[in-house]
Each structure stands twice: as structure tokens, then as C-alpha cells.
Design a protein around this motif. Structure first.
Motif: not given
Ligand code: SAM
Length: 280
Positions: A35, A78, A86, A122, A148-149, A205-207, A223-224
Motif C-alpha cells: 500500500y 483494512t 456504490r 458489491e 484478502i480479508s 485471494y491476494d490480488l 477501490n483497491l
Molecule cells: C474499499 S474495499 C472495495 C470493495 C468493493 N470493491 C467496493 O468498491 O465497494 C477494498 C477491499 O480490498 C481488500 N484488499 C486489500 N488488499 C487486497 C489484496 N492484496 N488482495 C485482495 N483484496 C485486497 C480489502 O480487504 C477490502 O475489502
């Protein structure tokens, strides 16, 4: 040392922030290196203010001795803000895309990846939209939702949401013609119905590091990217690209864009909504 940690040690006096980030790296189940530092700094500063810590050193000492603060910091780091429908404009613009995908002959269904899905609102929005739109055959829609969570996925599988001071679930569901068909309401509590859940599968899953899924007709990654350090943005985007079949679609968050190196392969369908078609 991660990128975020190295950047924090830039000799301009914020080395104490680095100390907190290093502590997180070692002692909190979170990977700060993914991050961007501005994001980490803001979240840590918010916790410091909450706990009246005057500086990073004091906050780090607090983290050392206080299990609950470590939990609270993990919670704050997190990024779990989400919602049903949304950015409602995006969902309105998505209807024709979903209709087109659902009407395509010669395919055995519409495969959707909701990545990341946070607490499930979502992917459930998409499942509800598919059922709500008379021109979409929802029986053809399959959604794989990842995050990831584990905690977020657990909440997503339960599918129970509550109206609070800051979140009005009834209002979030307003784009649907008949919300009661998709949620069971008891006062301020909304339970997602089994018919909606049946189209969604949740997976950890870890993206950043788990690679592409492949063969998807529609990928949501909203929003990631905004929180991800620049070093990991391009690889993450390549994961998204390699997950979409040529002719499929990608949806980004309202303030996110396709990185310059990939723009030729993504044509905007609706620029304001960040819906793109992958040309391959
Ligand atoms: C702000 S939310 C977005 C959720 C949805 N896509 C939205 O826009 O409302 C971000 C999510 O990314 C997840 N996240 C953070 N790093 C990640 C990673 N490396 N791989 C997968 N998910 C991840 C967090 O756990 C969180 O649930």
C-alpha cells in the motif's frame, strides 16, 4: 524491507512512521508493503489521534503493550468501505453491458469476478441487478467474489447487513425495483435471500500475488488500486487484464484509471463510470 518502509525512511524526520510500519510488518497480520505510504500514514495518524498519542514513538510503544490497539490498527488499515450499488451511475450504465453478455449465444454463461468484494455488497448488488433486470437471464450469471480479508469474506457469506448512523441499507438498495425480493428485512437488519446468494461463491485471494483467474466476461476491481503502492499497480493490473477474455469488460472505481501501458487494450464503454471493454 518493503517499498513503503524504505520510502518512509527519507531522512526528513518521519523515520518514526517507518518504525510503526516496521512494527506492523512484523507483528500485525497485514502486508504494508503493498500500500502507498500516504495511505498508511493517514490511517496510522487517525489511530494516534484516537489514542491521544503525541508522536509515532509513543504510538509504537502503545502498540507493543496493547493487544486491542493492534487489532484496532489492523481494522483501520483494512480498507473495507463498501456499499450496495456504490456509485449508482455505474450500475445504471452496467445494465446494457449485462444484457449484452447475458444474451450472447454460444457461451454457457456469464462469468463475473468481483475482486475485491469486501463484505459482499458489491457481488450481491450484481446478483440482485441480474435478477431485477427483465432483460437479463440471471440463471446464466455466475459470480466469483474474492478478498484478502478472511473476516470480510466471513461477513459476506453470512450476508447480514445493518442500517447504522452512517449506512442506510434501505437507501443503498434504491436502484432495485423490488428490494424485498432480494433481502429479508427485519427493522434495521437486512438478510440477503438464498436466491441472491446462490449465484455468488466467495474465495480468499491476494490480488497482488495470486495471479490471474482467466476466462472472465466481466471483472470488477473497484477501490483497491487507489491504495496500492505504485510498484504493485502495474502487476495487479496485468492480473486483471489476464483474467478477462478478449471482448469482456472491466469496471474500475470512480477515481481509478487504466495505467498508460495498458490503455490500447481497453476502450472506454462509459468513461464516467469507468467501464471498459478489453479488446485483447
Ligand atoms: C474499499 S474495499 C472495495 C470493495 C468493493 N470493491 C467496493 O468498491 O465497494 C477494498 C477491499 O480490498 C481488500 N484488499 C486489500 N488488499 C487486497 C489484496 N492484496 N488482495 C485482495 N483484496 C485486497 C480489502 O480487504 C477490502 O475489502
Amino acid at each position: 524491507m518493503s517499498r513503503a518502509s524504505a520510502d518512509a525512511d527519507d531522512g526528513d524526520g518521519d523515520g518514526d512512521l517507518r518504525g510503526v510500519i516496521e512494527f506492523v510488518e512484523d507483528r500485525v497480520p497485514f502486508e504494508p508493503g503493498y500500500y502507498n505510504e500516504a495511505y498508511l500514514g493517514r490511517r496510522i495518524a487517525a489511530r494516534m489521534q484516537r489514542r491521544d498519542a503525541d508522536d509515532h514513538a509513543e504510538y509504537r510503544a502503545l502498540l507493543e503493550r496493547d493487544d486491542e490497539e493492534r487489532e484496532a490498527l489492523l481494522d483501520a488499515l483494512t480498507i473495507n468501505v463498501t456499499g450496495f450499488f456504490r456509485d449508482p451511475d455505474m450500475w445504471a450504465d452496467l445494465r446494457p453491458v449485462l444484457r449484452e453478455l447475458s444474451a450472447e449465444n454460444g457461451r454457457d454463461g456469464v462469468d463475473v469476478w468481483s475482486a475485491p468484494c469486501a463484505d459482499g455488497r458489491e457481488p450481491y448488488s450484481l446478483s440482485m441487478l441480474a435478477a431485477d433486470d427483465p432483460e437479463v437471464d440471471e440463471r446464466r450469471v455466475r459470480i466469483v467474489a474474492v478478498d484478502i480479508s478472511e473476516e470480510a469474506l466471513e461477513a459476506a457469506r453470512v450476508g447480514l447487513y445493518e442500517t447504522t448512523r452512517t449506512t442506510d441499507i434501505g437507501e443503498e438498495l434504491a436502484p432495485l425495483s423490488n428490494p424485498e425480493a432480494y433481502v429479508e428485512r427485519e427493522g434495521d437488519t437486512f438478510r440477503v435471500r438464498e436466491s441472491v446468494k446462490s449465484r455468488v461463491t466467495f474465495e480468499p485471494y491476494d490480488l497482488v500475488s495470486d495471479g490471474a483467474k482467466g476466462g472472465m466476461d466481466l471483472v470488477f476491481c473497484r477501490n483497491l488500486l487507489i491504495y496500492i503502492d505504485s510498484e504493485y499497480k502495474e502487476p495487479l493490473f496485468e492480473t486483471l487484464r489476464d483474467s478477462i477474455r478478449p471482448g469482456g469488460y472491466l469496471v474500475l472505481g470512480k477515481t481509478e484509471t487504466v495505467p498508460p501501458g495498458c490503455r490500447d487494450a481497453f476502450e472506454p464503454v462509459e468513461k464516467r463510470s469507468r467501464i471498459y471493454r478489453y479488446t485483447g
